[in-house]
Design a protein around this motif. Structure first.
Motif, short mmCIF file in Angstrom:
data_model
loop_
_atom_site.label_atom_id
_atom_site.label_comp_id
_atom_site.label_asym_id
_atom_site.label_seq_id
_atom_site.Cartn_x
_atom_site.Cartn_y
_atom_site.Cartn_z
N LEU A 39 17.42 -57.31 25.04
CA LEU A 39 18.00 -58.62 25.34
C LEU A 39 19.28 -58.49 26.16
O LEU A 39 19.96 -59.48 26.40
CB LEU A 39 18.35 -59.33 24.02
CG LEU A 39 17.20 -60.00 23.26
CD1 LEU A 39 17.68 -60.41 21.88
CD2 LEU A 39 16.68 -61.20 24.00
N ASP A 40 19.61 -57.28 26.57
CA ASP A 40 20.90 -57.04 27.25
C ASP A 40 21.11 -58.00 28.42
O ASP A 40 22.17 -58.62 28.55
CB ASP A 40 20.99 -55.59 27.74
CG ASP A 40 21.11 -54.61 26.59
OD1 ASP A 40 21.27 -55.07 25.44
OD2 ASP A 40 21.03 -53.40 26.84
N GLU A 41 20.11 -58.11 29.28
CA GLU A 41 20.28 -58.95 30.47
C GLU A 41 20.29 -60.42 30.13
O GLU A 41 21.05 -61.20 30.72
CB GLU A 41 19.17 -58.63 31.49
CG GLU A 41 19.30 -57.25 32.10
CD GLU A 41 18.38 -57.06 33.29
OE1 GLU A 41 17.57 -57.97 33.55
OE2 GLU A 41 18.47 -56.01 33.95
N GLN A 42 19.46 -60.84 29.18
CA GLN A 42 19.42 -62.25 28.82
C GLN A 42 20.70 -62.70 28.12
O GLN A 42 21.12 -63.84 28.24
CB GLN A 42 18.21 -62.52 27.91
CG GLN A 42 16.89 -62.46 28.66
CD GLN A 42 15.71 -62.63 27.72
OE1 GLN A 42 15.35 -61.73 26.99
NE2 GLN A 42 15.12 -63.80 27.74
N LEU A 43 21.33 -61.77 27.39
CA LEU A 43 22.58 -62.10 26.71
C LEU A 43 23.79 -61.85 27.59
O LEU A 43 24.85 -62.44 27.38
CB LEU A 43 22.72 -61.26 25.43
CG LEU A 43 21.68 -61.49 24.33
CD1 LEU A 43 21.91 -60.50 23.19
CD2 LEU A 43 21.75 -62.91 23.82
N GLY A 44 23.63 -60.98 28.59
CA GLY A 44 24.79 -60.59 29.39
C GLY A 44 25.72 -59.71 28.59
O GLY A 44 26.93 -59.69 28.83
N LEU A 84 25.62 -65.13 18.67
CA LEU A 84 26.62 -64.25 19.29
C LEU A 84 27.62 -65.03 20.15
O LEU A 84 28.12 -64.51 21.14
CB LEU A 84 25.92 -63.20 20.14
CG LEU A 84 24.97 -62.25 19.39
CD1 LEU A 84 24.14 -61.44 20.37
CD2 LEU A 84 25.77 -61.31 18.47
N THR A 85 27.89 -66.27 19.77
CA THR A 85 28.76 -67.14 20.57
C THR A 85 30.07 -66.47 20.95
O THR A 85 30.51 -66.54 22.11
CB THR A 85 29.05 -68.45 19.80
OG1 THR A 85 27.82 -69.14 19.59
CG2 THR A 85 30.01 -69.33 20.59
N GLU A 86 30.70 -65.81 19.99
CA GLU A 86 31.99 -65.16 20.25
C GLU A 86 31.89 -64.14 21.37
O GLU A 86 32.73 -64.07 22.26
CB GLU A 86 32.48 -64.49 18.97
CG GLU A 86 33.74 -63.66 19.13
CD GLU A 86 34.07 -62.87 17.87
OE1 GLU A 86 34.96 -62.00 17.95
OE2 GLU A 86 33.44 -63.12 16.82
N ASN A 143 22.51 -61.91 32.97
CA ASN A 143 22.58 -60.52 33.39
C ASN A 143 23.44 -60.31 34.63
O ASN A 143 23.55 -59.20 35.14
CB ASN A 143 21.17 -59.97 33.65
CG ASN A 143 20.47 -60.70 34.78
OD1 ASN A 143 20.82 -61.83 35.11
ND2 ASN A 143 19.48 -60.07 35.37
N CYS A 144 24.05 -61.39 35.12
CA CYS A 144 24.93 -61.27 36.30
C CYS A 144 26.31 -60.86 35.82
O CYS A 144 27.17 -61.69 35.53
CB CYS A 144 24.98 -62.60 37.04
SG CYS A 144 25.85 -62.51 38.62
N ALA A 188 33.26 -64.19 25.34
CA ALA A 188 34.07 -63.09 25.90
C ALA A 188 33.45 -62.58 27.19
O ALA A 188 34.15 -62.24 28.15
CB ALA A 188 34.18 -61.95 24.89
N SER A 189 32.10 -62.55 27.25
CA SER A 189 31.42 -62.12 28.47
C SER A 189 31.68 -63.11 29.61
O SER A 189 31.91 -62.70 30.76
CB SER A 189 29.91 -62.00 28.22
OG SER A 189 29.21 -61.69 29.40
#
Length: 676
Positions: free
Chosen positions: A273-278, A330-332, A372-373, A336-337
């Motif tokens: 999920l790395d890219e979908q979550l950033g 993972l809102t927090e 993922n950007c 931050a991202s």
């Protein structure tokens, strides 16, 4: 009447099991799954307390550092009772259908391993019996028939043994026992999350690993929520277990945060999920695992439990719903991202002021970016794409205004929007130009340092010449943005014609092959006019920084005076395209600049010929025969004077001396304030 017969060899050959790590471990996962069903059948709600499954890793030559050769899977479940044995002998059996069993998992055993044996002690009508048999890939007699025998006095248990990978799967299995334990966790995450998993132990030589404990100890936080999936108007509800785990729970080197789409308490599809979550790691220590389950997934899993019977579009809808649920948990970290993206975007804007208009809406811009950007290059591309679309939009607005397709208040609003767009574009263009000047001066400063510190050698004058103006060209080949003549004097950009490192005979009717570094001719511009009717020629000569040896050839003053003499003797002037340049006459003024450092030897050569400038850094004077104004301009003075002429712009933009982590943010803010 006749029953249909199954071609087992054909079925096994057609099984969609890829020669991969996952494929090599599939028989192990299916065997563990069978063991889970068996102990659940035996102990029911007490499975977590009483059920035990032990996986023993078998290595070639029985040495820990040798490749994995097979597995022994032992459990204390119900075993191969007559009903279970009959189900085993029936491909596509519906016996375990309610438990999610598809009746074909054991066929994968035959595809991956050469030797398979089963040894099961079970209870039949209160009597312990033992059943042993081999399982082989043959046209007939896949299970050689052996009647069960009395096992009174033994304990109830079943051992399934695999030995010898087939050629497609040889050495595909992970080499480390710990890795295999992690793969078991990965496959049965849904089961571990529900809390009713039997105790699973992995033994690899002297190492004993409690698989469930490994998983439980890794979890630092968990919640359960639901996500909605729209299937052509039909809403399906899926359950999402959100797990925040220590990094040791990261199952694949190809990612950090994972989602598991499960069916019948087993993972079917797992993906990063790395890219979908950033996001990557959480706080540098943790990862996210999301486990998804529900009747909708149970109904659509394929027979081998290796994929779902969805098309790509349906699977994407599910993944997007899972990503939304994960981001909410993972809102927090997502916030931050976004803050990080905003910081990077501000840095880019500070370096590329053409994007200045984005800064007031930086929050909405970063929120619209794909999760993922994250990289600076990717954000720059999105800024450029945003500007391109914006320019296209307002080009259309401009056309609409020009054709007056709108009237009254609507037209006034369009004009107001277009004017605002023009103002923003001009602000960005001005800021970009000033920032470029700052960057050029910073680069020039590095040119004045040692090129080779050990030999104390400086860069050649050609490098500096190229920075200020490209060589071997004339003004017809260059636009104003192609050179940095402003470093010497802003007026130089307004000459009628100039040449850079071209032979004099290229633009004069003279036989000389001399090449002045820079020669400027002013005949139509007031920049260097001495008086009405007079023209000016400016000559610039560069010398290597800190040059000491002037023993070879003419000294710099003699060299530029010789250029003056050559030009004065020319019968006519023309540019390289043959176009006439107004001729040099008795009233033409010559200004010669020698850009060099005043070393001891050079100072000796000019004693009595030139005077020191008021600041004491350079020399100047008027020479006769030929008549010319001469100025020796040290590199340090050139740099300082150029900075002084531009410092007011640098100060306004806040780019004089901005350092530290917040430099990009500060620059962008001050850029916006300066051009407002």
């Amino acid at each position: 009447m006749a029953d249909l017969r199954s071609d087992i060899v054909g079925r096994v050959n057609r099984l969609p099991v890829k020669p991969s790590e996952k494929g090599a471990l599939l028989p192990l996962m299916e065997a563990i799954s069978n063991s889970i069903h068996s102990v659940t059948e035996q102990y029911g709600p007490a499975t977590a307390k009483k059920g035990h499954i032990t996986v023993t890793v078998a290595r070639a030559d029985d040495q820990d550092d040798h490749p994995v050769h097979g597995f022994d899977i032992e459990d204390n479940g119900a075993g191969f009772t007559p009903a279970n044995y009959l189900s085993f002998l029936t491909p596509d059996s519906r016996f375990k259908e309610k438990k999610g069993g598809k009746g074909v998992g054991r066929l994968a055993w035959l595809k991956v391993f050469k030797q398979i044996t089963v040894d099961s002690t079970f209870r039949d009508k209160q009597k312990l019996m033992q059943r042993e048999f081999s399982f082989q890939l043959t046209e007939v007699d896949q299970v050689p028939d052996k009647p069960p025998r009395d096992a009174t006095g033994q304990r109830q248990r079943t051992i399934i043994s695999f030995r010898g990978f087939t050629s497609d799967f040889d050495r595909r299995c992970p080499a480390k026992g710990e890795t295999i334990a992690h793969r078991i966790i990965s496959h049965f995450v849904p089961l571990f999350v529900t809390g009713n998993a039997p105790k699973i132990t992995l033994i690899d030589g002297e190492d004993t690993l409690n698989v469930e404990s490994m998983f439980a100890e890794a979890i630092v936080d968990q919640t359960t929520t639901t996500v909605q999936v729209d299937d052509d108007g039909t809403i399906h509800t899926l359950e999402l277990w959100n797990l925040k785990c220590k990094k040791v729970a990261r199952f694949h080197s190809g990612g950090h945060n994972f989602a598991f789409l499960s069916a019948n308490t087993r993972s079917v599809v797992e993906y990063t999920l790395d890219e979908q979550l950033g996001l990557r790691t959480l706080d540098g220590e943790y990862v996210y695992l999301g486990c998804v389950s529900g009747d909708y997934l149970d109904r659509h899993v394929n027979a081998e439990r290796s994929a779902f019977a969805f098309d790509g579009k349906e699977l994407d809808v599910i993944k997007k719903a899972v990503a939304r649920g994960a981001r909410e948990y993972l809102t927090e970290y997502v916030r931050a991202s976004l803050d990080h993206k905003a910081h990077v975007a501000r840095e880019i804007i500070a370096e590329n002021p053409q994007f200045l208009y984005v800064e007031p809406q930086i929050s909405s811009f970063t929120e619209a970016l794909q999760p993922n950007c994250i990289k600076k290059e990717d954000i720059f591309v999105e800024l450029a794409r945003n500007r391109f679309r914006r320019q296209k939009k307002f080009a259309d607005v401009g056309k609409e205004i020009a054709t007056k397709r709108t009237i009254g208040a609507a037209l006034d609003e369009k004009i107001s929007q277009y004017q605002e767009y023009i103002r923003d574009e001009k602000k960005g263009a001005l800021a970009e130009y000033v920032v470029r000047r700052k960057a050029v001066l910073d680069l020039f400063e590095t040119f004045l340092e040692y090129e080779d510190a050990d030999s104390e050698r400086y860069k050649k004058e050609e490098a500096i010449h190229q920075l200020i103006c490209p060589m071997r060209v004339d003004s017809h080949a260059l636009e104003i943005d192609d050179h940095n003549l402003w470093m010497l004097d802003d007026r130089l950009a307004f000459s009628h014609y100039f040449s850079s490192d071209l032979e004099v005979r290229k633009f004069c009717e003279v036989a000389s092959t001399e090449r002045p570094d820079l020669a400027f001719f002013f005949s139509t511009c007031v920049a260097w006019r001495e008086a009405e009717g007079t023209d000016t020629v400016v000559i610039v000569e560069f010398k290597r920084p800190m040059r000491e040896d002037y023993s070879k050839g003419k000294d710099p003053v003699q060299q530029v005076l010789h250029y003056v003499k050559t030009l004065k003797s020319a019968k006519g002037l023309k540019d390289v395209r043959g176009k006439a340049i107004r001729g040099i006459n008795d009233g033409t003024a010559f200004h010669c600049y020698i850009v060099c450092d005043i070393t001891d030897e050079l100072e000796e050569r000019i004693i009595g010929r030139l005077q020191k400038t008021p600041d004491g850094e350079g020399y100047f004077g008027y020479q006769q025969n030929p008549n010319a104004y001469i100025e020796l301009l040290p590199y340090g003075k050139l740099l300082r004077d150029a900075r002084k002429r531009n410092v007011v712009f640098f100060d306004k933009l806040g780019i004089t001396n901005v350092v530290g982590e917040d430099a990009g943010h500060t620059n962008a803010w001050r850029l916006r304030e300066a051009v407002s």
